[in-house]
Design a protein around this motif. Structure first.
Motif, PDB file in Angstrom:
ATOM      1  N   CYS A  70      50.674  33.039  31.391  1.00  0.00           N
ATOM      2  CA  CYS A  70      51.704  32.224  30.912  1.00  0.00           C
ATOM      3  C   CYS A  70      51.176  30.538  31.344  1.00  0.00           C
ATOM      4  O   CYS A  70      51.103  29.703  30.526  1.00  0.00           O
ATOM      5  N   ALA A  71      50.599  30.561  32.642  1.00  0.00           N
ATOM      6  CA  ALA A  71      49.726  29.381  33.121  1.00  0.00           C
ATOM      7  C   ALA A  71      48.767  28.838  32.054  1.00  0.00           C
ATOM      8  O   ALA A  71      48.704  27.656  31.564  1.00  0.00           O
ATOM      9  N   THR A  72      47.759  29.780  31.697  1.00  0.00           N
ATOM     10  CA  THR A  72      46.712  29.677  30.751  1.00  0.00           C
ATOM     11  C   THR A  72      47.244  29.187  29.549  1.00  0.00           C
ATOM     12  O   THR A  72      46.467  28.249  28.777  1.00  0.00           O
ATOM     13  N   THR A  73      48.111  29.858  28.951  1.00  0.00           N
ATOM     14  CA  THR A  73      48.739  29.625  27.631  1.00  0.00           C
ATOM     15  C   THR A  73      49.199  28.247  27.568  1.00  0.00           C
ATOM     16  O   THR A  73      49.155  27.227  26.882  1.00  0.00           O
ATOM     17  N   VAL A  74      50.101  27.810  28.503  1.00  0.00           N
ATOM     18  CA  VAL A  74      50.754  26.376  28.748  1.00  0.00           C
ATOM     19  C   VAL A  74      49.519  25.383  28.785  1.00  0.00           C
ATOM     20  O   VAL A  74      49.617  24.288  28.007  1.00  0.00           O
ATOM     21  N   CYS A  75      48.512  25.612  29.533  1.00  0.00           N
ATOM     22  CA  CYS A  75      47.421  24.649  29.641  1.00  0.00           C
ATOM     23  C   CYS A  75      46.477  24.383  28.487  1.00  0.00           C
ATOM     24  O   CYS A  75      46.070  23.427  28.237  1.00  0.00           O
ATOM     25  N   THR A  76      46.607  25.563  27.712  1.00  0.00           N
ATOM     26  CA  THR A  76      45.824  25.474  26.426  1.00  0.00           C
ATOM     27  C   THR A  76      46.489  24.671  25.543  1.00  0.00           C
ATOM     28  O   THR A  76      46.157  23.766  24.845  1.00  0.00           O
ATOM     29  N   GLU A  77      48.007  25.056  25.571  1.00  0.00           N
ATOM     30  CA  GLU A  77      48.927  24.229  24.479  1.00  0.00           C
ATOM     31  C   GLU A  77      48.840  22.755  24.889  1.00  0.00           C
ATOM     32  O   GLU A  77      48.750  21.780  23.864  1.00  0.00           O
ATOM     33  N   VAL A  78      48.907  22.333  26.181  1.00  0.00           N
ATOM     34  CA  VAL A  78      48.867  20.994  26.597  1.00  0.00           C
ATOM     35  C   VAL A  78      47.650  20.275  26.073  1.00  0.00           C
ATOM     36  O   VAL A  78      47.761  19.246  25.614  1.00  0.00           O
ATOM     37  N   TYR A  79      46.598  21.134  26.449  1.00  0.00           N
ATOM     38  CA  TYR A  79      45.118  20.501  26.071  1.00  0.00           C
ATOM     39  C   TYR A  79      45.127  20.219  24.764  1.00  0.00           C
ATOM     40  O   TYR A  79      44.621  19.155  24.230  1.00  0.00           O
ATOM     41  N   LEU A  80      45.367  21.080  23.623  1.00  0.00           N
ATOM     42  CA  LEU A  80      45.261  21.118  22.345  1.00  0.00           C
ATOM     43  C   LEU A  80      46.349  20.139  21.661  1.00  0.00           C
ATOM     44  O   LEU A  80      45.911  19.334  20.855  1.00  0.00           O
ATOM     45  N   THR A  81      47.654  19.749  22.355  1.00  0.00           N
ATOM     46  CA  THR A  81      48.555  18.938  22.009  1.00  0.00           C
ATOM     47  C   THR A  81      47.822  17.533  22.142  1.00  0.00           C
ATOM     48  O   THR A  81      48.109  16.651  21.458  1.00  0.00           O
ATOM     49  N   HIS A  82      47.305  17.270  23.431  1.00  0.00           N
ATOM     50  CA  HIS A  82      46.773  16.166  23.726  1.00  0.00           C
ATOM     51  C   HIS A  82      45.670  15.638  22.920  1.00  0.00           C
ATOM     52  O   HIS A  82      45.452  14.538  22.548  1.00  0.00           O
ATOM     53  N   ARG A  83      44.942  16.627  22.656  1.00  0.00           N
ATOM     54  CA  ARG A  83      43.652  16.411  21.514  1.00  0.00           C
ATOM     55  C   ARG A  83      44.204  16.084  19.782  1.00  0.00           C
ATOM     56  O   ARG A  83      43.527  15.716  19.305  1.00  0.00           O
ATOM     57  N   GLY A  84      45.498  16.361  19.835  1.00  0.00           N
ATOM     58  CA  GLY A  84      46.143  16.093  18.480  1.00  0.00           C
ATOM     59  C   GLY A  84      45.773  17.520  17.506  1.00  0.00           C
ATOM     60  O   GLY A  84      45.895  17.309  16.447  1.00  0.00           O
ATOM     61  N   THR A  85      45.399  18.507  17.904  1.00  0.00           N
ATOM     62  CA  THR A  85      45.093  19.587  17.303  1.00  0.00           C
ATOM     63  C   THR A  85      46.418  20.403  17.005  1.00  0.00           C
ATOM     64  O   THR A  85      47.168  20.817  17.923  1.00  0.00           O
ATOM     65  N   ARG A  86      46.532  20.515  15.715  1.00  0.00           N
ATOM     66  CA  ARG A  86      48.066  21.348  15.254  1.00  0.00           C
ATOM     67  C   ARG A  86      47.844  22.627  14.785  1.00  0.00           C
ATOM     68  O   ARG A  86      48.778  23.525  14.197  1.00  0.00           O
ATOM     69  N   SER A  87      46.465  23.149  14.509  1.00  0.00           N
ATOM     70  CA  SER A  87      46.341  24.594  13.781  1.00  0.00           C
ATOM     71  C   SER A  87      46.724  25.614  14.789  1.00  0.00           C
ATOM     72  O   SER A  87      46.194  25.612  15.900  1.00  0.00           O
ATOM     73  N   ARG A  88      47.299  26.793  14.067  1.00  0.00           N
ATOM     74  CA  ARG A  88      47.402  27.782  14.836  1.00  0.00           C
ATOM     75  C   ARG A  88      45.974  28.461  15.008  1.00  0.00           C
ATOM     76  O   ARG A  88      46.004  29.270  16.230  1.00  0.00           O
ATOM     77  N   SER A  89      45.090  28.376  14.276  1.00  0.00           N
ATOM     78  CA  SER A  89      43.759  29.179  14.474  1.00  0.00           C
ATOM     79  C   SER A  89      43.088  28.635  15.895  1.00  0.00           C
ATOM     80  O   SER A  89      42.485  29.271  16.566  1.00  0.00           O
ATOM     81  N   ALA A  90      43.474  27.347  16.201  1.00  0.00           N
ATOM     82  CA  ALA A  90      42.966  26.698  17.529  1.00  0.00           C
ATOM     83  C   ALA A  90      43.455  27.312  18.724  1.00  0.00           C
ATOM     84  O   ALA A  90      42.689  27.590  19.700  1.00  0.00           O
ATOM     85  N   ARG A  91      44.743  27.610  18.318  1.00  0.00           N
ATOM     86  CA  ARG A  91      45.463  28.232  19.723  1.00  0.00           C
ATOM     87  C   ARG A  91      45.209  29.736  19.722  1.00  0.00           C
ATOM     88  O   ARG A  91      45.351  30.394  20.954  1.00  0.00           O
ATOM     89  N   LEU A  92      44.666  30.449  18.739  1.00  0.00           N
ATOM     90  CA  LEU A  92      44.112  31.769  18.973  1.00  0.00           C
ATOM     91  C   LEU A  92      42.515  31.602  18.962  1.00  0.00           C
ATOM     92  O   LEU A  92      41.893  32.929  18.947  1.00  0.00           O
ATOM     93  N   GLY A  93      42.042  30.513  19.255  1.00  0.00           N
ATOM     94  CA  GLY A  93      40.495  30.737  19.411  1.00  0.00           C
ATOM     95  C   GLY A  93      39.866  31.408  20.436  1.00  0.00           C
ATOM     96  O   GLY A  93      38.750  31.937  20.616  1.00  0.00           O
ATOM     97  N   ALA A  94      40.950  31.712  21.582  1.00  0.00           N
ATOM     98  CA  ALA A  94      40.299  32.477  22.864  1.00  0.00           C
ATOM     99  C   ALA A  94      40.169  33.874  22.347  1.00  0.00           C
ATOM    100  O   ALA A  94      39.044  34.459  22.754  1.00  0.00           O
ATOM    101  N   TYR A  95      40.797  34.229  21.319  1.00  0.00           N
ATOM    102  CA  TYR A  95      40.285  35.637  20.820  1.00  0.00           C
ATOM    103  C   TYR A  95      39.458  35.990  19.898  1.00  0.00           C
ATOM    104  O   TYR A  95      39.051  36.868  19.207  1.00  0.00           O
TER     105      TYR A  95
END
Length: 100
Positions: free
Chosen positions: A13-38
């Protein structure tokens, strides 16, 4: 092994929230960026290595099979997310735009 399971849930949960906060801060909205770890090779190798290590440790402790698999999967996903997030931050500092 229950504490491994709950700490795995917390880590994922912590790493998912951190990734979401980082990508939102960068202005990234794509779902593929959120699944990039996989899709990141280094992150997947680290995640699978964590899963295998925890399974080896759980097999020597003779613990509950379902709980050990669940905790190993959650820790593997958390490590994959953390490695990918670290690589994203490193790439953004270095000025790279590619996700590889």
């Amino acid at each position: 092994m229950n504490w491994w399971l709950w700490t795995g849930v917390a880590a994922f949960c912590a790493t998912t929230v951190c990734t979401e906060v980082y990508l939102t801060h960068r202005g990234t909205r794509s779902r593929s960026a959120r699944l990039g770890a996989y899709t990141d090779t280094y992150a997947l190798v680290a995640g699978v290595a964590t899963l295998v290590l925890l399974q080896v440790l759980a097999s020597t402790a003779h613990s509950d099979v379902v709980a050990s698999w669940a905790s190993a999967v959650l820790w593997g996903l958390a490590v994959a997310e953390a490695v990918h997030l670290g690589r994203l931050k490193h790439q953004s500092r270095a000025g790279h735009t590619a996700n590889s």
